[in-house]
Design a protein around this motif. Structure first.
Motif, PDB file in Angstrom:
ATOM      1  N   GLN A 108     -33.170 -12.794  47.581  1.00 47.29           N
ATOM      2  CA  GLN A 108     -34.473 -12.095  47.193  1.00 47.29           C
ATOM      3  C   GLN A 108     -34.031 -10.606  46.972  1.00 47.29           C
ATOM      4  OE1 GLN A 108     -37.583 -13.007  49.797  1.00 47.29           O
ATOM      5  NE2 GLN A 108     -37.430 -14.925  49.306  1.00 47.29           N
ATOM      6  N   LYS A 109     -33.507  -9.796  48.027  1.00 48.37           N
ATOM      7  CA  LYS A 109     -33.606  -8.533  48.227  1.00 48.37           C
ATOM      8  C   LYS A 109     -32.219  -7.901  47.779  1.00 48.37           C
ATOM      9  CE  LYS A 109     -37.763  -8.127  49.891  1.00 48.37           C
ATOM     10  NZ  LYS A 109     -38.827  -7.317  49.629  1.00 48.37           N
ATOM     11  N   CYS A 110     -31.196  -8.584  47.941  1.00 48.34           N
ATOM     12  CA  CYS A 110     -29.746  -7.917  47.706  1.00 48.34           C
ATOM     13  C   CYS A 110     -28.955  -8.498  46.782  1.00 48.34           C
ATOM     14  CB  CYS A 110     -29.193  -7.987  49.113  1.00 48.34           C
ATOM     15  SG  CYS A 110     -30.112  -7.635  50.579  1.00 48.34           S
ATOM     16  N   LYS A 111     -29.563  -8.584  45.564  1.00 50.24           N
ATOM     17  CA  LYS A 111     -29.171  -9.364  44.563  1.00 50.24           C
ATOM     18  C   LYS A 111     -27.486  -9.019  44.052  1.00 50.24           C
ATOM     19  CE  LYS A 111     -33.174 -11.169  42.326  1.00 50.24           C
ATOM     20  NZ  LYS A 111     -34.395 -10.669  42.943  1.00 50.24           N
ATOM     21  N   LYS A 112     -27.135  -7.855  44.312  1.00 51.89           N
ATOM     22  CA  LYS A 112     -25.877  -7.452  43.921  1.00 51.89           C
ATOM     23  C   LYS A 112     -24.656  -7.791  44.893  1.00 51.89           C
ATOM     24  CE  LYS A 112     -26.955  -3.365  41.295  1.00 51.89           C
ATOM     25  NZ  LYS A 112     -26.799  -1.877  41.227  1.00 51.89           N
ATOM     26  N   LEU A 113     -25.155  -8.284  45.951  1.00 52.53           N
ATOM     27  CA  LEU A 113     -24.381  -8.678  47.122  1.00 52.53           C
ATOM     28  C   LEU A 113     -23.831 -10.318  46.880  1.00 52.53           C
ATOM     29  CD1 LEU A 113     -23.537  -7.013  49.506  1.00 52.53           C
ATOM     30  CD2 LEU A 113     -25.154  -8.552  50.932  1.00 52.53           C
ATOM     31  N   LYS A 114     -22.632 -10.333  46.866  1.00 56.15           N
ATOM     32  CA  LYS A 114     -22.171 -11.692  46.266  1.00 56.15           C
ATOM     33  C   LYS A 114     -22.215 -12.553  47.901  1.00 56.15           C
ATOM     34  CE  LYS A 114     -19.841 -11.820  42.425  1.00 56.15           C
ATOM     35  NZ  LYS A 114     -20.856 -11.083  41.813  1.00 56.15           N
ATOM     36  N   ILE A 115     -22.842 -13.943  47.611  1.00 55.45           N
ATOM     37  CA  ILE A 115     -22.815 -14.831  48.674  1.00 55.45           C
ATOM     38  C   ILE A 115     -22.336 -16.308  48.216  1.00 55.45           C
ATOM     39  CG2 ILE A 115     -24.484 -13.657  50.116  1.00 55.45           C
ATOM     40  CD1 ILE A 115     -26.624 -15.772  49.260  1.00 55.45           C
ATOM     41  N   PRO A 116     -21.816 -17.066  49.009  1.00 53.12           N
ATOM     42  CA  PRO A 116     -21.510 -18.517  48.537  1.00 53.12           C
ATOM     43  C   PRO A 116     -23.087 -19.001  48.116  1.00 53.12           C
ATOM     44  CG  PRO A 116     -20.635 -18.102  50.579  1.00 53.12           C
ATOM     45  CD  PRO A 116     -21.574 -16.984  50.419  1.00 53.12           C
ATOM     46  N   GLN A 117     -22.937 -20.072  47.155  1.00 58.60           N
ATOM     47  CA  GLN A 117     -24.085 -20.827  46.747  1.00 58.60           C
ATOM     48  C   GLN A 117     -24.605 -21.316  47.980  1.00 58.60           C
ATOM     49  OE1 GLN A 117     -23.045 -23.158  43.386  1.00 58.60           O
ATOM     50  NE2 GLN A 117     -25.414 -23.415  43.212  1.00 58.60           N
ATOM     51  N   SER A 118     -25.964 -21.170  48.286  1.00 52.02           N
ATOM     52  CA  SER A 118     -26.692 -21.621  49.493  1.00 52.02           C
ATOM     53  C   SER A 118     -27.546 -22.606  49.146  1.00 52.02           C
ATOM     54  CB  SER A 118     -27.384 -20.583  50.370  1.00 52.02           C
ATOM     55  OG  SER A 118     -26.359 -19.444  50.630  1.00 52.02           O
ATOM     56  N   PHE A 119     -27.574 -23.835  50.309  1.00 53.56           N
ATOM     57  CA  PHE A 119     -28.526 -24.974  49.900  1.00 53.56           C
ATOM     58  C   PHE A 119     -29.430 -24.898  51.070  1.00 53.56           C
ATOM     59  CE2 PHE A 119     -24.843 -25.534  47.658  1.00 53.56           C
ATOM     60  CZ  PHE A 119     -25.091 -25.362  46.192  1.00 53.56           C
ATOM     61  N   TYR A 120     -30.877 -25.124  51.005  1.00 48.58           N
ATOM     62  CA  TYR A 120     -31.837 -25.076  51.966  1.00 48.58           C
ATOM     63  C   TYR A 120     -32.447 -26.340  52.324  1.00 48.58           C
ATOM     64  CZ  TYR A 120     -30.924 -19.979  50.710  1.00 48.58           C
ATOM     65  OH  TYR A 120     -30.365 -19.086  50.556  1.00 48.58           O
ATOM     66  N   SER A 121     -31.889 -27.340  51.637  1.00 46.94           N
ATOM     67  CA  SER A 121     -32.412 -28.652  52.004  1.00 46.94           C
ATOM     68  C   SER A 121     -31.463 -29.809  51.776  1.00 46.94           C
ATOM     69  CB  SER A 121     -33.419 -29.266  51.167  1.00 46.94           C
ATOM     70  OG  SER A 121     -33.206 -29.419  49.702  1.00 46.94           O
ATOM     71  N   GLN A 173     -34.878 -34.366  59.595  1.00 45.97           N
ATOM     72  CA  GLN A 173     -36.192 -33.768  59.053  1.00 45.97           C
ATOM     73  C   GLN A 173     -36.651 -32.432  59.842  1.00 45.97           C
ATOM     74  OE1 GLN A 173     -37.624 -35.893  57.428  1.00 45.97           O
ATOM     75  NE2 GLN A 173     -35.983 -37.388  57.667  1.00 45.97           N
ATOM     76  N   ASN A 174     -35.696 -32.254  60.879  1.00 45.72           N
ATOM     77  CA  ASN A 174     -35.990 -30.876  61.738  1.00 45.72           C
ATOM     78  C   ASN A 174     -35.664 -29.764  60.953  1.00 45.72           C
ATOM     79  OD1 ASN A 174     -37.045 -29.625  63.799  1.00 45.72           O
ATOM     80  ND2 ASN A 174     -35.570 -30.253  65.314  1.00 45.72           N
ATOM     81  N   ASN A 175     -34.866 -29.798  59.952  1.00 48.54           N
ATOM     82  CA  ASN A 175     -34.268 -28.845  59.068  1.00 48.54           C
ATOM     83  C   ASN A 175     -33.302 -27.917  59.833  1.00 48.54           C
ATOM     84  OD1 ASN A 175     -34.822 -28.931  56.330  1.00 48.54           O
ATOM     85  ND2 ASN A 175     -36.934 -28.261  56.878  1.00 48.54           N
ATOM     86  N   CYS A 176     -32.428 -28.614  60.658  1.00 41.28           N
ATOM     87  CA  CYS A 176     -31.772 -27.572  61.504  1.00 41.28           C
ATOM     88  C   CYS A 176     -30.267 -27.397  61.034  1.00 41.28           C
ATOM     89  CB  CYS A 176     -31.479 -28.526  62.852  1.00 41.28           C
ATOM     90  SG  CYS A 176     -30.685 -30.047  62.869  1.00 41.28           S
TER      91      CYS A 176
END
Ligand SMILES: Nc1ncnc2c1ncn2[C@@H]1O[C@H](COP(=O)(O)OP(=O)(O)OP(=O)(O)O)[C@@H](O)[C@H]1O
Ligand SMILES: [Mg+2]
Length: 305
Positions: A108-121, A173-176
């Motif tokens: 959201q806040k550091c768009k210029k920083l490169k990160i690997p594609q992340s998946f939240y579910s 289910q616990n999103n751990c």
């Protein structure tokens, strides 16, 4: 002559280096540290309020294992010590407890920083691996007490079957779990340590290459850092609200990709960190006590809850 500087601490992680910082700060700057944890280890609101009443605390350091009970600490700090500046904002400390929340904030806040594609579910991760994106699976909770480094990373999934197999013992289910594009096998990982505007980078052996513990001593070599990348890292610190933090990155095709963000890391291979952190605390508190102007960048970082 300014009043005595009193720093309150709520710390239960990397206590060795913290003890060194306390000792150094006391000898060189006369700073007194007050442990705000009862008996040095557990948090009690009553005890915390008592200490706040007894000591005029100018600065707070919160450095904790990631545990659900921390919420009680955050609530108490917000209710009873909202005006005391912190070394890292509470929001950043809380965000860094979760790998997902950390990477969401970077997105959201550091768009210029490169990160690997992340998946939240698990569903988005499954879709990605089905399309051929290899995934590294990590526990979402970051600083787990008594868990070896080797058990924080679950493994690498190269296809849907791998994924299901690797996660079968976890409570999905616990999103751990946290899933991230696996960038490949790298011999070295780079660790960047930040103390205010001081930035130091070292290389370190890649742990997930060696599931079997090696008896070889790790070799850490300091490396220079690209100017623009350094600027982006410092900016990330401001966006999170952190003065003292660390990031890990791997170099893919010459481009640094951030794979980990830590509030107040262990600084285990940066010996000068003890004196630099102590000096940072001293300068900050002195500026505040003698009512000289606190630089805006310091204010912005430590006053946002
Ligand atoms: N997305 C990725 N692609 C490739 N390698 C990765 C990725 N994420 C992590 N790694 C490798 O796995 C190592 C451990 O990952 P990470 O830093 O997230 O875990 P950690 O629990 O903080 O471990 P450490 O204490 O060693 O930093 C990294 O140093 C890096 O070498
Ligand atoms: Mg790491």
């Amino acid at each position: 002559m300014p009043k005595k500087i009193i720093v309150g601490s709520i710390c239960n992680r990397d206590l060795d280096i913290f003890d060194e910082i306390k000792r150094f700060s006391k000898i060189n700057y006369g700073i007194k540290f007050v442990n705000l944890l009862k008996n040095g280890s557990s948090f009690s609101v009553k005890y915390f309020k008592k200490k706040l009443k007894k000591y005029q605390i100018s600065f707070l350091i919160v450095k904790l294992y990631s545990e659900e009970t921390n919420q009680k600490i955050y609530d108490a700090l917000n209710s009873y010590a909202a005006n005391i500046p912190r070394l890292n904002s509470l929001r950043s400390v809380k965000t860094c407890e979760s790998r997902k929340e950390s990477f969401k904030l970077v997105e959201q806040k550091c768009k210029k920083l490169k990160i690997p594609q992340s998946f939240y579910s698990i569903n988005t991760a499954y879709e990605a691996v089905s399309k051929g994106i290899p995934l590294i699976i990590k526990l979402d909770t970051h600083n787990i007490r008594n868990l070896s480094k080797y058990d924080r990373i679950i493994g690498v999934a190269r296809n849907p079957d791998d994924l299901l197999n690797l996660i079968r013992h976890y409570d999905i289910q616990n999103n751990c779990l946290f899933f991230q594009e696996y960038l490949g096998k790298y011999e070295n990982v780079y660790k960047v340590y930040i103390i205010d505007r001081y930035v130091q980078t070292i290389t370190s052996q890649n742990l997930i290459q060696q599931r079997k513990r090696s008896s070889k001593k790790l070799v850490h070599i300091r490396v220079p850092i690209d100017k623009e990348f350094k600027r982006q890292i410092l900016r990330t610190g401001r966006k999170f609200g952190m003065s003292i933090f660390g990031v890990d990155y791997v170099l893919k095709d010459g481009i640094p990709y951030i794979v980990d963000i830590n509030d107040f890391p262990s600084f285990s291979n940066i010996p000068e960190s003890v004196s630099m952190i102590s000096e940072y605390i001293y300068r900050f508190c002195l500026a505040r006590l003698s009512l000289t102007k606190i630089p805006m960048r310091m204010k912005v970082k430590t006053y946002n809850s």
